[in-house]
Motif scaffolding. Structure first.
Motif, mmCIF file in Angstrom:
data_model
loop_
_atom_site.group_PDB
_atom_site.id
_atom_site.type_symbol
_atom_site.label_atom_id
_atom_site.label_comp_id
_atom_site.label_asym_id
_atom_site.label_seq_id
_atom_site.Cartn_x
_atom_site.Cartn_y
_atom_site.Cartn_z
ATOM 1 N N GLN A 1 -15.254 -25.546 21.704
ATOM 2 C CA GLN A 1 -15.975 -24.286 21.790
ATOM 3 C C GLN A 1 -15.564 -23.503 23.033
ATOM 4 O OE1 GLN A 1 -18.124 -22.734 19.837
ATOM 5 N NE2 GLN A 1 -19.118 -24.231 18.497
ATOM 6 N N LYS A 2 -15.439 -24.204 24.145
ATOM 7 C CA LYS A 2 -15.060 -23.555 25.401
ATOM 8 C C LYS A 2 -13.667 -22.938 25.299
ATOM 9 C CE LYS A 2 -14.195 -24.613 30.282
ATOM 10 N NZ LYS A 2 -14.208 -25.686 31.333
ATOM 11 N N ILE A 3 -12.739 -23.688 24.705
ATOM 12 C CA ILE A 3 -11.358 -23.208 24.606
ATOM 13 C C ILE A 3 -11.253 -22.010 23.675
ATOM 14 C CG2 ILE A 3 -9.036 -23.808 23.823
ATOM 15 C CD1 ILE A 3 -9.607 -26.668 24.773
ATOM 16 N N THR A 4 -11.904 -22.077 22.522
ATOM 17 C CA THR A 4 -11.818 -20.951 21.581
ATOM 18 C C THR A 4 -12.438 -19.682 22.160
ATOM 19 O OG1 THR A 4 -13.842 -21.741 20.486
ATOM 20 C CG2 THR A 4 -11.741 -22.372 19.513
ATOM 21 N N LYS A 5 -13.452 -19.839 22.980
ATOM 22 C CA LYS A 5 -14.047 -18.664 23.624
ATOM 23 C C LYS A 5 -13.021 -17.996 24.549
ATOM 24 C CE LYS A 5 -18.042 -17.162 26.345
ATOM 25 N NZ LYS A 5 -19.290 -17.590 27.053
ATOM 26 N N ILE A 6 -12.276 -18.811 25.285
ATOM 27 C CA ILE A 6 -11.235 -18.274 26.170
ATOM 28 C C ILE A 6 -10.139 -17.597 25.357
ATOM 29 C CG2 ILE A 6 -9.413 -18.933 27.796
ATOM 30 C CD1 ILE A 6 -11.276 -21.174 28.776
ATOM 31 N N VAL A 7 -9.708 -18.260 24.288
ATOM 32 C CA VAL A 7 -8.658 -17.704 23.427
ATOM 33 C C VAL A 7 -9.130 -16.403 22.777
ATOM 34 C CG1 VAL A 7 -7.294 -18.089 21.331
ATOM 35 C CG2 VAL A 7 -7.571 -19.936 23.011
ATOM 36 N N ASP A 8 -10.389 -16.361 22.358
ATOM 37 C CA ASP A 8 -10.940 -15.150 21.724
ATOM 38 C C ASP A 8 -10.858 -13.939 22.651
ATOM 39 O OD1 ASP A 8 -11.497 -16.302 19.332
ATOM 40 O OD2 ASP A 8 -13.662 -16.518 19.667
ATOM 41 N N LEU B 1 -7.434 -12.605 22.454
ATOM 42 C CA LEU B 1 -7.220 -11.960 21.163
ATOM 43 C C LEU B 1 -7.831 -10.558 21.135
ATOM 44 C CD1 LEU B 1 -7.975 -14.989 18.813
ATOM 45 C CD2 LEU B 1 -5.751 -13.898 19.143
ATOM 46 N N LEU B 2 -9.010 -10.437 21.695
ATOM 47 C CA LEU B 2 -9.671 -9.133 21.720
ATOM 48 C C LEU B 2 -8.908 -8.132 22.584
ATOM 49 C CD1 LEU B 2 -13.405 -10.291 21.903
ATOM 50 C CD2 LEU B 2 -12.233 -9.227 19.964
ATOM 51 N N GLU B 3 -8.285 -8.618 23.659
ATOM 52 C CA GLU B 3 -7.467 -7.737 24.508
ATOM 53 C C GLU B 3 -6.322 -7.129 23.710
ATOM 54 O OE1 GLU B 3 -6.072 -9.793 27.921
ATOM 55 O OE2 GLU B 3 -8.067 -10.175 28.751
ATOM 56 N N TYR B 4 -5.806 -7.902 22.754
ATOM 57 C CA TYR B 4 -4.691 -7.443 21.928
ATOM 58 C C TYR B 4 -5.173 -6.851 20.597
ATOM 59 C CZ TYR B 4 -1.305 -9.507 25.117
ATOM 60 O OH TYR B 4 -0.539 -9.798 26.222
ATOM 61 N N LYS B 5 -6.502 -6.612 20.522
ATOM 62 C CA LYS B 5 -7.105 -6.020 19.318
ATOM 63 C C LYS B 5 -6.842 -6.878 18.082
ATOM 64 C CE LYS B 5 -7.166 -1.215 20.944
ATOM 65 N NZ LYS B 5 -7.081 -1.614 22.350
ATOM 66 N N ILE C 1 -2.209 -16.043 27.238
ATOM 67 C CA ILE C 1 -2.861 -17.297 26.851
ATOM 68 C C ILE C 1 -2.687 -18.348 27.939
ATOM 69 C CG2 ILE C 1 -2.754 -19.250 25.259
ATOM 70 C CD1 ILE C 1 -4.181 -16.960 24.024
ATOM 71 N N GLN C 2 -1.467 -18.458 28.464
ATOM 72 C CA GLN C 2 -1.198 -19.441 29.516
ATOM 73 C C GLN C 2 -2.045 -19.171 30.757
ATOM 74 O OE1 GLN C 2 2.841 -19.416 30.977
ATOM 75 N NE2 GLN C 2 2.745 -21.584 31.524
ATOM 76 N N THR C 3 -2.157 -17.922 31.137
ATOM 77 C CA THR C 3 -2.961 -17.550 32.304
ATOM 78 C C THR C 3 -4.435 -17.870 32.073
ATOM 79 O OG1 THR C 3 -1.412 -15.772 32.845
ATOM 80 C CG2 THR C 3 -3.600 -15.663 33.840
ATOM 81 N N ALA C 4 -4.922 -17.590 30.865
ATOM 82 C CA ALA C 4 -6.339 -17.803 30.559
ATOM 83 C C ALA C 4 -6.706 -19.286 30.546
ATOM 84 C CB ALA C 4 -6.676 -17.173 29.213
ATOM 85 N N GLN D 1 3.933 -24.069 24.425
ATOM 86 C CA GLN D 1 2.918 -25.064 24.756
ATOM 87 C C GLN D 1 2.364 -24.813 26.156
ATOM 88 O OE1 GLN D 1 4.815 -28.860 24.299
ATOM 89 N NE2 GLN D 1 6.116 -28.646 26.083
ATOM 90 N N TYR D 2 1.089 -25.130 26.308
ATOM 91 C CA TYR D 2 0.372 -24.852 27.549
ATOM 92 C C TYR D 2 -0.305 -26.134 28.023
ATOM 93 C CZ TYR D 2 0.782 -20.533 24.888
ATOM 94 O OH TYR D 2 1.253 -19.511 24.093
ATOM 95 N N PHE D 3 0.074 -26.602 29.205
ATOM 96 C CA PHE D 3 -0.460 -27.862 29.714
ATOM 97 C C PHE D 3 -1.804 -27.632 30.387
ATOM 98 C CE2 PHE D 3 4.030 -28.700 29.267
ATOM 99 C CZ PHE D 3 4.055 -30.006 28.789
ATOM 100 N N LEU D 4 -2.738 -28.557 30.126
ATOM 101 C CA LEU D 4 -4.073 -28.498 30.712
ATOM 102 C C LEU D 4 -4.118 -29.350 31.973
ATOM 103 C CD1 LEU D 4 -6.155 -28.922 27.421
ATOM 104 C CD2 LEU D 4 -5.260 -26.812 28.442
#
Length: 252
Positions: free
Chosen positions: A172-179, A182-186, A129-132, A248-251
């Protein structure tokens, strides 16, 4: 008769291949072993979690507690103190429908569903998540209206502040990245057409229909508070909670 019954013993120094054999019958009856004394043996009870809604305001779990499984989700944290005046007014307005309406704790905007991770996946998932999110910029988060939601199990109804149009673009942009992570981890991604919101009040059961009848009154209160207690806030970090672990992940 079994061949074992014909086994013979030969004495030392015998020169004969035809020595006399003495047949000894075998006692086939097994002896009964004594019952072991377990009075001093420690018994470790099975670790079983029993959910009691009375311990947390009547709320029920969305899914059962399983040892080794950690409920995990990504979110934006919001300071509750800044909303106190608005929340108090909305709670008073909803008391005519249901006087058991309660304030939400740990106010936040969800950016993922609540998914389940096993312990050994928590750290690599957080790193992914942090990398993404490393190139995601900070942004202003604002709200413009009230909406009523009910959870999938129909056990709780929420009064929430809905994110404004400008904020939706970033969310929307952030959830797409998070998704993608999530898919990588099934794991299950976020809703296909998410309605980004921040729940501030809740009541047990499905009261969506009843609360919707006063939605105009609630939106009038929100319109009055925009610019005063309900201000846009800068979001420069995201959070992940997995069981009792917090990341926590800083932007940028």
């Amino acid at each position: 008769m079994s061949g074992l019954a014909y086994i013979c013993g030969y004495g030392y120094g015998s020169n004969s291949d035809e020595s006399d054999c003495e047949y000894v019958p075998i006692d086939r009856k097994r002896q009964k072993l004594p019952t072991p004394d377990l009075s001093k043996v420690s018994i470790v009870p099975q670790d079983e979690h029993v959910d009691d809604p009375e311990l947390h305001g009547g709320r029920s779990r969305s899914f059962p507690h399983v040892r080794g499984n950690w409920a995990t989700f990504i979110y934006i944290k919001y300071l509750e103190g800044e909303l106190q005046n608005l929340v108090d007014k909305l709670q008073t307005a909803t008391s005519f429908i249901d006087n058991s309406c309660q304030k939400c704790k740990d106010i936040h905007v969800s950016l993922s569903r609540t998914v389940v991770l096993t312990y050994h996946l928590i750290t690599p998932f957080s790193i992914s998540i942090q990398t993404a999110l490393k190139n995601v910029e900070s942004f202003e988060l604002g709200f413009d209206s009230v909406k009523v939601y009910c959870n999938e199990e129909k056990t709780r109804t929420f009064i929430a502040l809905k994110a404004d149009c400008a904020s939706n673009q970033y969310l929307q942009k952030i959830t797409k990245i998070v998704d993608e992570v999530l898919l990588e981890y099934k794991l299950e991604p976020f809703y296909e057409d998410p309605s980004f919101h921040m729940s501030i009040l809740w009541v047990n059961g499905n009261k969506q229909k009843e609360l919707t009848t006063i939605i105009q009154d609630l939106n009038h209160i929100v319109a009055e508070e925009i610019g005063r207690s309900l201000k846009s806030v800068l979001v420069n970090k995201l959070h992940c909670k997995s069981g009792n672990k917090h990341f926590q992940y800083f932007l940028e």
